[in-house]
Design a protein around this motif. Structure first.
Motif, PDB file in Angstrom:
ATOM      1  N   MET A 141       0.851  -1.194   0.000  1.00 12.66           N
ATOM      2  CA  MET A 141       0.000   0.000   0.000  1.00 12.66           C
ATOM      3  C   MET A 141       0.885   1.242   0.000  1.00 12.66           C
ATOM      4  SD  MET A 141      -2.934   1.247   2.721  1.00 12.66           S
ATOM      5  CE  MET A 141      -3.928  -0.168   2.303  1.00 12.66           C
ATOM      6  N   ALA A 142       0.528   2.224  -0.789  1.00  4.50           N
ATOM      7  CA  ALA A 142       1.335   3.454  -0.893  1.00  4.50           C
ATOM      8  C   ALA A 142       1.227   4.256   0.390  1.00  4.50           C
ATOM      9  CB  ALA A 142       0.852   4.301  -2.078  1.00  4.50           C
ATOM     10  N   ARG A 143       2.347   4.846   0.777  1.00  3.25           N
ATOM     11  CA  ARG A 143       2.345   5.716   1.927  1.00  3.25           C
ATOM     12  C   ARG A 143       1.694   7.040   1.578  1.00  3.25           C
ATOM     13  NH1 ARG A 143       8.578   5.314   3.306  1.00  3.25           N
ATOM     14  NH2 ARG A 143       8.602   4.884   1.081  1.00  3.25           N
ATOM     15  N   HIS A 144       1.094   7.670   2.584  1.00  2.00           N
ATOM     16  CA  HIS A 144       0.477   8.968   2.354  1.00  2.00           C
ATOM     17  C   HIS A 144       1.558   9.963   1.958  1.00  2.00           C
ATOM     18  CE1 HIS A 144      -1.604  12.763   3.118  1.00  2.00           C
ATOM     19  NE2 HIS A 144      -2.727  12.063   3.077  1.00  2.00           N
ATOM     20  N   PRO A 145       1.321  10.763   0.909  1.00  2.00           N
ATOM     21  CA  PRO A 145       2.359  11.664   0.417  1.00  2.00           C
ATOM     22  C   PRO A 145       2.914  12.605   1.472  1.00  2.00           C
ATOM     23  CG  PRO A 145       0.555  11.512  -1.155  1.00  2.00           C
ATOM     24  CD  PRO A 145       0.137  10.747   0.064  1.00  2.00           C
ATOM     25  N   LYS A 146       2.054  13.191   2.307  1.00  2.53           N
ATOM     26  CA  LYS A 146       2.541  14.172   3.271  1.00  2.53           C
ATOM     27  C   LYS A 146       3.465  13.523   4.293  1.00  2.53           C
ATOM     28  CE  LYS A 146      -1.338  17.377   2.755  1.00  2.53           C
ATOM     29  NZ  LYS A 146      -2.479  18.026   3.435  1.00  2.53           N
ATOM     30  N   LYS A 147       3.109  12.325   4.762  1.00  2.00           N
ATOM     31  CA  LYS A 147       3.958  11.620   5.709  1.00  2.00           C
ATOM     32  C   LYS A 147       5.278  11.238   5.059  1.00  2.00           C
ATOM     33  CE  LYS A 147       4.002   7.645   8.808  1.00  2.00           C
ATOM     34  NZ  LYS A 147       3.247   6.472   9.290  1.00  2.00           N
ATOM     35  N   TYR A 148       5.203  10.799   3.820  1.00  2.00           N
ATOM     36  CA  TYR A 148       6.399  10.416   3.064  1.00  2.00           C
ATOM     37  C   TYR A 148       7.327  11.603   2.915  1.00  2.00           C
ATOM     38  CZ  TYR A 148       8.908   8.063  -0.752  1.00  2.00           C
ATOM     39  OH  TYR A 148       9.848   7.476  -1.531  1.00  2.00           O
ATOM     40  N   PHE A 149       6.765  12.765   2.640  1.00  2.00           N
ATOM     41  CA  PHE A 149       7.576  13.974   2.457  1.00  2.00           C
ATOM     42  C   PHE A 149       8.242  14.390   3.752  1.00  2.00           C
ATOM     43  CE2 PHE A 149       7.309  18.636   3.135  1.00  2.00           C
ATOM     44  CZ  PHE A 149       8.479  18.951   2.505  1.00  2.00           C
ATOM     45  N   ALA A 150       7.461  14.376   4.848  1.00  2.00           N
ATOM     46  CA  ALA A 150       7.998  14.909   6.098  1.00  2.00           C
ATOM     47  C   ALA A 150       9.226  14.139   6.562  1.00  2.00           C
ATOM     48  CB  ALA A 150       6.921  14.865   7.182  1.00  2.00           C
TER      49      ALA A 150
ATOM     50  N   TYR B  69       1.083  14.411  -5.324  1.00  2.00           N
ATOM     51  CA  TYR B  69       2.152  13.861  -4.503  1.00  2.00           C
ATOM     52  C   TYR B  69       3.253  14.906  -4.340  1.00  2.00           C
ATOM     53  CZ  TYR B  69       4.759  10.035  -2.384  1.00  2.00           C
ATOM     54  OH  TYR B  69       5.407   9.232  -1.483  1.00  2.00           O
ATOM     55  N   ILE B  70       3.519  15.294  -3.101  1.00  2.00           N
ATOM     56  CA  ILE B  70       4.524  16.310  -2.812  1.00  2.00           C
ATOM     57  C   ILE B  70       5.655  15.675  -2.011  1.00  2.00           C
ATOM     58  CG2 ILE B  70       5.004  18.526  -1.725  1.00  2.00           C
ATOM     59  CD1 ILE B  70       3.085  18.747  -4.060  1.00  2.00           C
ATOM     60  N   ALA B  71       6.853  15.753  -2.531  1.00  4.16           N
ATOM     61  CA  ALA B  71       8.040  15.268  -1.811  1.00  4.16           C
ATOM     62  C   ALA B  71       9.239  16.046  -2.309  1.00  4.16           C
ATOM     63  CB  ALA B  71       8.223  13.764  -2.016  1.00  4.16           C
ATOM     64  N   GLU B  72      10.348  15.908  -1.606  1.00  2.00           N
ATOM     65  CA  GLU B  72      11.540  16.683  -1.934  1.00  2.00           C
ATOM     66  C   GLU B  72      12.653  15.790  -2.468  1.00  2.00           C
ATOM     67  OE1 GLU B  72      14.477  20.047   0.127  1.00  2.00           O
ATOM     68  OE2 GLU B  72      12.815  19.164   1.260  1.00  2.00           O
TER      69      GLU B  72
END
Length: 361
Positions: free
Chosen positions: A1-10, A209-212
């Motif tokens: 299952m894909a991780r939530h984008p915000k949690k993944y980013f943080a 999807y927001i990540a750095e």
């Protein structure tokens, strides 16, 4: 299952911040050792000026781009050359973003940094996302041009963004945080395509999807989203690796979008040549933005003088760090600057005979 984008980013964001603090000094040291003659390397059309002797400068924080991005890499190279002009290595590089850097410089939390024209214009007038006009920011140089990339799975038959929008009821999009140019450029381009905002085409029940940095690229490789939108140099090693690890194609902008946005002189036509990346059999037409180096107005004139000198007299070295600097014309470094020159940069360009090429502001 894909991780939530915000949690993944943080989690990725704070991990990368820690890595940067540990490695930044080493990166600058390595670049300094490899920079040969330092500030005085004479490899451009500019007329070399006298060498500094035991010059002191105040500490200068150089805000660049996201971790693992091209701006961090070239900022470290510039810092290595500039530090060769002074005692005690006053310039240190940190992460930043196109949108946030002018604000940090205005507040005095940084002294020099990168940005791009359309965002600098918004900053000067106090337009969103800036709450108030910025009045302590000056320009140093116009450097290379970045490109607006739309990267999608190679199995998609579409070749332009317009075709993607017309043929797909929804897509899963991914891009960088708002401090970077990518997200705002995405909004502007999608509006030029007739959509009020990118969320209109986003798959129902999902967020963009927001990540750095590397976290965003890893998420795309792992199929967390379909279309990656990013503002980067041409060529860019990270994109080369990305397209080798997941079969992808670069989507072009439609001619009408190129024409519409091209009316604003801040946008620059960009051609990504065929063969630049794996599987890219034909050239891709898109738009880009010039990279601008800016400084707070109270940075000492002597310090900015030697920053401009290092930029103009070490082009060959910067080309070894980043291929996009091959397109930089030293004669045009004082052009397209949007805001007035810092007095130190103006003094160097005048002595080097470069102001005769500059367009009137």
């Amino acid at each position: 299952m894909a991780r939530h984008p915000k949690k993944y980013f943080a989690s990725a964001h704070w991990h990368n911040k820690c890595i940067l603090k540990i490695t930044a000094g080493l990166c600058l040291l390595i670049l300094t050792v490899s920079s040969m003659a330092g500030c005085g390397t004479k490899r451009s059309a500019a007329v070399p000026s006298p060498e500094p002797t035991s010059i002191q400068a105040p500490p200068m924080r150089f805000v660049s781009g996201g971790i693992n991005g091209s701006w961090v890499r070239i900022a470290a190279a510039i810092a290595s050359k500039v530090n060769g002009c002074f005692e005690e290595y006053p310039v240190t590089v940190s992460t930043g973003g196109t949108v946030s850097n002018p604000y940090l410089i205005q507040k005095g939390e940084a002294e020099i940094g990168f940005t791009q024209g359309i965002f600098l214009s918004k900053a000067l007038s106090g337009e969103s996302p800036y709450e108030n006009p910025l009045d302590h920011v000056t320009s140093i140089a116009s450097l290379d041009t970045t490109a607006f990339y739309i990267i999608a799975d190679e199995k998609l038959p579409e070749d332009t963004l317009g075709e993607l929008i017309r043929n797909h009821a929804s897509l899963r999009l991914g891009t960088l945080p708002q401090i970077d140019a990518s997200a705002m450029m995405m909004e502007i381009v999608f509006q030029a395509c007739g959509l009020p905002h990118p969320e209109v085409i986003q798959e129902p029940g999902t967020d963009i999807y927001i990540a750095e940095g590397s976290a965003l690229f890893k998420a795309y490789q792992d199929h967390y989203f379909d279309v990656l939108i990013i503002n980067e140099t041409v060529p860019e090693p990270a994109i080369r690796n990305l397209m080798e690890n997941r079969g992808s194609k670069i989507i072009a902008l439609d001619p009408e979008v190129l024409a519409k946005l091209g009316e604003d002189q801040a946008w620059v036509p960009v051609t990504i040549p065929a063969g630049t990346y794996a599987g890219q059999s034909k050239e891709v037409q898109t738009l880009g933005l010039r990279t601008l180096l800016i400084a707070r107005d109270d940075v000492p004139e002597e310090a900015v003088y030697y920053i401009a000198k290092a930029l103009c007299e070490n082009k060959a070295f910067f080309e070894t760090v980043q291929d996009s600097y091959r397109s930089v014309n030293v004669n045009e470094i004082p052009e397209h600057l949007v805001i007035p020159l810092h007095p130190g940069a103006e003094r160097y360009y005048r002595e080097a005979g470069l102001l005769q090429y500059r367009e009137a502001l």
